[in-house]
Design a protein around this motif. Structure first.
Motif, short mmCIF file in Angstrom:
data_model
loop_
_atom_site.label_atom_id
_atom_site.label_comp_id
_atom_site.label_asym_id
_atom_site.label_seq_id
_atom_site.Cartn_x
_atom_site.Cartn_y
_atom_site.Cartn_z
N LEU A 163 0.86 -1.17 0.00
CA LEU A 163 0.00 0.00 0.00
C LEU A 163 0.90 1.23 0.00
O LEU A 163 1.79 1.35 0.84
CB LEU A 163 -0.91 0.01 1.23
N ALA A 164 0.64 2.14 -0.95
CA ALA A 164 1.44 3.35 -1.07
C ALA A 164 0.69 4.52 -0.46
O ALA A 164 -0.48 4.76 -0.77
CB ALA A 164 1.77 3.63 -2.53
N ILE A 169 5.55 6.50 1.16
CA ILE A 169 5.55 5.52 2.23
C ILE A 169 4.86 4.26 1.72
O ILE A 169 3.72 4.32 1.24
CB ILE A 169 4.82 6.06 3.48
N TYR A 170 5.52 3.13 1.84
CA TYR A 170 4.99 1.87 1.35
C TYR A 170 4.85 0.88 2.51
O TYR A 170 5.80 0.69 3.28
CB TYR A 170 5.90 1.28 0.26
N LEU A 171 3.67 0.29 2.62
CA LEU A 171 3.39 -0.67 3.68
C LEU A 171 3.03 -2.02 3.09
O LEU A 171 2.20 -2.10 2.17
CB LEU A 171 2.22 -0.18 4.55
N ASP A 172 3.65 -3.08 3.61
CA ASP A 172 3.20 -4.42 3.26
C ASP A 172 1.82 -4.63 3.87
O ASP A 172 1.56 -4.23 5.02
CB ASP A 172 4.17 -5.47 3.82
N THR A 173 0.93 -5.24 3.12
CA THR A 173 -0.42 -5.47 3.62
C THR A 173 -0.92 -6.81 3.11
O THR A 173 -0.42 -7.34 2.11
CB THR A 173 -1.37 -4.35 3.16
N PHE A 215 -7.85 -6.95 7.29
CA PHE A 215 -6.66 -6.41 6.65
C PHE A 215 -5.57 -6.23 7.70
O PHE A 215 -5.85 -5.81 8.82
CB PHE A 215 -6.95 -5.05 5.99
N SER A 216 -4.34 -6.52 7.32
CA SER A 216 -3.17 -6.25 8.16
C SER A 216 -2.26 -5.28 7.43
O SER A 216 -1.91 -5.51 6.26
CB SER A 216 -2.40 -7.54 8.48
N PHE A 217 -1.87 -4.20 8.11
CA PHE A 217 -0.95 -3.21 7.56
C PHE A 217 0.31 -3.24 8.41
O PHE A 217 0.31 -2.80 9.56
CB PHE A 217 -1.59 -1.83 7.57
N TYR A 218 1.41 -3.77 7.83
CA TYR A 218 2.62 -4.01 8.60
C TYR A 218 3.41 -2.72 8.77
O TYR A 218 3.81 -2.07 7.79
CB TYR A 218 3.46 -5.09 7.92
N ILE A 219 3.61 -2.35 10.03
CA ILE A 219 4.28 -1.09 10.35
C ILE A 219 5.80 -1.28 10.34
O ILE A 219 6.55 -0.43 9.85
CB ILE A 219 3.81 -0.58 11.72
N ASN A 220 6.28 -2.39 10.89
CA ASN A 220 7.71 -2.69 10.92
C ASN A 220 7.88 -4.21 10.92
O ASN A 220 6.94 -4.93 10.55
CB ASN A 220 8.38 -2.04 12.14
N LYS A 221 9.04 -4.69 11.34
CA LYS A 221 9.34 -6.13 11.26
C LYS A 221 8.51 -6.97 12.23
O LYS A 221 8.36 -8.17 12.03
CB LYS A 221 10.82 -6.37 11.52
N TRP A 222 7.96 -6.36 13.28
CA TRP A 222 7.31 -7.16 14.32
C TRP A 222 5.91 -6.70 14.70
O TRP A 222 5.30 -7.25 15.62
CB TRP A 222 8.17 -7.17 15.57
N SER A 223 5.34 -5.72 14.01
CA SER A 223 4.01 -5.25 14.39
C SER A 223 3.21 -4.81 13.17
O SER A 223 3.77 -4.51 12.11
CB SER A 223 4.11 -4.10 15.39
N ALA A 224 1.88 -4.78 13.35
CA ALA A 224 0.99 -4.37 12.27
C ALA A 224 -0.30 -3.82 12.88
O ALA A 224 -0.66 -4.12 14.03
CB ALA A 224 0.67 -5.55 11.35
#
Length: 286
Positions: A163-164, A169-173, A215-224
Motif C-alpha cells: 500500500l502506497a 511511504i509503502y506498507l506491506d499489507t 486487513f493487516s498493515f505491517y508497520i515494521n518487522k514485528w508489528s501491524a
C-alpha cells in the motif's frame, strides 16, 4: 484482359501479404513460448519476499464494536492469538469481554421515556396491563447483552501486496479470511410463567458460527495494524419481549417468556487491533 490481370495480381499480392503476416505472428508466438521454457523456467514469481507470518506467533490486543444494534451497543475488549504455520495459513483463537461497556441506543431511550410516563400513572390502566409482561420499571435493565466470546478459528491469507501512502511511504499489507465456532456468554431475560412483574435476568452460553475478513498493515518487522469485520449469527432475546410461543406456528405472544421468544440476529462486529509478531524478525524467501 489487362484489367482482369491487374485485379488478379492485386488479389494474389493481398493473399501473399496475409500469409506472410500469419507466419510472422506464428514465429513471434513460438519465440515467446521458447522464452517461457528457457532459463527462467521454474523460477519463483517473486524473490526476496518478506514472510511476515510464516513460523511466527501473533498476539493482537483488540477492541470490537457491535454494529446495527437495535437496543444496546457493546464494546468488547479482547485479543487474538494465532500461530502461522505458513505465510498463508494460521490457527488460533479470538476472545473478548463485553460486559463492561454497553451503551443504550436512541430507540431504547425513547422506549424508556414512554415507559416511565406509563409507570408513573395508576397501576390498573389499560396500558399498564397490556405491557405488564413486556416492560418493567426500567427497560434498560431487561435488555440482552453479550458478556464474553471465545472463538477458535482458522485463518487463510490468499492476498498480499503493498500500500502506497503519498507516493513515498509503502506498507506491506494482506487480506485474510477466517472462520470457526464461537462460544458466546449471554445475559438475557430469564424464562418465566407467569411473567407479569417478573423481569429476572439469566445467563446462558450460545454456540454459533463466526466468520469474516480482515486487513493487516505491517508497520515494521514485528508489528501491524489490523481491521476486521466479523459475523456472529445466533438467536437471542435482545429486548426481553414476549414475541412468540402461541398459536399453531408459535409465532404469536403467549404471555410468558420461553426459548421461542429468541429471535435470529445476524450480529456484526468491527474490530481494530494492534498485532505483535514473535519472534521479532521475519523470514525472507529465496
Amino acid at each position: 484482359m489487362t484489367t482482369t490481370k491487374q485485379k488478379s495480381f492485386k488479389r494474389l499480392v493481398s493473399v501473399l501479404a496475409a500469409a506472410l503476416a500469419l507466419f510472422a505472428f506464428s514465429e513471434h508466438a513460438q519465440a515467446q513460448q521458447i522464452l517461457l521454457t528457457g532459463p527462467l523456467a521454474g523460477a519463483p514469481a517473486v524473490r526476496k519476499l518478506r514472510l511476515h507470518r510464516q513460523g511466527r506467533f501473533e498476539f493482537a490486543p483488540a477492541v470490537s464494536f457491535t454494529l446495527l444494534d437495535e437496543y444496546q451497543r457493546t464494546i468488547l475488549l479482547g485479543a487474538r492469538l494465532n500461530y502461522n504455520f505458513t505465510d498463508w495459513l494460521a490457527f488460533g483463537a479470538w476472545g473478548a469481554i463485553g460486559s463492561a461497556i454497553r451503551i443504550p441506543t436512541y430507540l431504547t431511550d425513547q422506549v424508556q421515556a414512554v415507559n416511565a410516563q406509563r409507570q408513573a400513572g395508576p397501576p390498573d390502566t389499560l396500558d399498564r396491563r397490556l405491557t405488564a409482561v413486556n416492560l418493567g420499571p426500567d427497560f434498560k435493565k431487561q435488555l440482552g447483552g453479550i458478556d464474553w466470546v471465545v472463538a477458535p478459528q482458522l485463518t487463510a491469507v490468499p492476498f498480499r501486496g503493498k500500500l502506497a501512502l503519498f507516493q513515498s511511504i509503502y506498507l506491506d499489507t494482506d487480506l485474510y479470511f477466517f472462520g470457526g465456532p464461537a462460544f458466546v456468554g449471554l445475559t438475557e431475560r430469564k424464562n418465566c410463567d407467569p411473567c407479569a412483574g417478573n423481569f429476572t435476568m439469566g445467563s446462558r452460553v450460545a454456540i454459533a458460527p463466526t466468520f469474516g475478513l480482515g486487513f493487516s498493515f505491517y508497520i515494521n518487522k514485528w508489528s501491524a495494524l489490523g481491521f476486521e469485520y466479523r459475523g456472529l449469527p445466533f438467536s437471542w432475546n435482545t429486548g426481553g419481549f414476549d414475541t412468540a410461543g402461541g398459536g399453531k406456528d408459535k409465532k404469536f405472544p403467549d404471555n410468558k417468556i420461553t426459548n421461542d421468544d429468541r429471535q435470529f440476529s445476524f450480529n456484526q462486529l468491527l474490530t481494530v487491533s494492534y498485532n505483535i509478531y514473535l519472534p521479532f524478525q521475519y523470514r525472507v524467501s529465496e
